[in-house]
Design a protein around this motif. Structure first.
Motif: not given
Length: 282
Positions: A126-129, A154-155, A157-162, A256-257
């Protein structure tokens, strides 16, 4: 000459009117010709339509026959390919069943504890920085949905973060490209361990690689699962460049997507307590 002079006088007197009449007559004649041509064309089309339909039927029949023959040839080749693939899959299934039984028997002999259980909670972004100092994304799932700090995001395509912050209805994810991100990873082919360190660029670095590590651009990077929280085997990216000892990794996830991510709830589901009472461990 006696009649020519009066006629010429009349022509000079009514020349403008005659020109207007002639122009009007030409205009009407042009319209009449267009309508006549259209009518003739319509009649010809009506007369030729049945003939063209009769002529087209054999052509359509031949085309259908050619398409049928091509479909039969394609189905024959596809059937042969599927037969070969089915035979290979049956062989793999038999080998997998054999290895599974052998693995279970060895685990029983060695008294190996169970593997960590991983469940997923889907959440929308819902938001990104994405600034010079922070690279995070905000999710619409929180503690009420079972999200906890440190869990992997996990997105497709793969790992997005923690997960770095958790509220009751929202959570903030620290992306793998952030300066403060550190993810235990390994090379998929050689199983060499390293740490994926973000530096606020689009391509994080691989740190703490052994001096004997052998890698090249294009090698796949996956999570190692060490340290808990992040399940092992999640795709992370590929080695993009090796310059002056600095290894850069191109993440699989297009940050970004990204619209939806899954939060991996990773841990041992149940462990026996001191008095035999099952304890839940996340």
């Amino acid at each position: 000459m006696r009649y020519a002079v009066p006629i010429r006088v009349l022509l000079h007197r009514f020349a403008y009117l005659l020109l207007v009449l002639m122009a009007f007559m030409l205009l009407m004649l042009g319209k009449a010709e267009v309508a006549l041509i259209e009518r003739a064309r319509t009649v010809a089309m009506d007369a030729l339509a049945p003939v063209l339909n009769v002529i087209r039927q054999p052509v359509d029949a031949v085309q259908d026959m050619v398409r049928g023959v091509n479909d039969i040839l394609y189905l024959r080749s596809e059937n042969a390919r599927l037969r070969d693939e089915n035979a290979r899959l049956l062989a793999w299934r038999e080998a997998a069943s054999r290895y599974e039984r052998e693995n279970a028997r060895l685990r029983n002999l060695l008294h190996v504890t169970g593997e960590p259980v991983t469940t997923f909670v889907s959440a929308s972004v819902v938001g990104e920085s994405a600034s010079t100092f922070f690279r995070t994304m905000l999710l619409n799932a929180g503690a009420r949905d079972g999200v906890e700090k440190g869990q992997a995001a996990v997105a497709a395509e793969g790992l997005a973060g923690r997960v770095m912050e958790v509220g009751q209805r929202s959570a903030r994810v620290l992306l793998v490209t952030d300066l403060n991100s550190r993810i235990p990873v390994m090379l998929e082919q050689t199983r060499t361990r390293a740490i994926l360190a973000g530096d606020n660029t689009d391509m994080p670095r691989l740190e703490y690689l052994p001096s004997s590590a052998q890698l090249s651009p294009g090698d796949r990077i996956i999570t190692s699962g060490h340290g808990g929280g992040v399940p092992a085997g999640i795709p992370v990216g590929v080695v993009a460049s090796i310059t002056d000892g600095i290894v850069r990794v191109q993440p699989f996830v297009p940050f970004d997507r990204v619209e939806v991510v899954s939060i991996a709830r990773h841990g041992f589901a149940r462990l026996p307590g001191p008095s035999g009472i099952p304890l839940s461990v996340q």
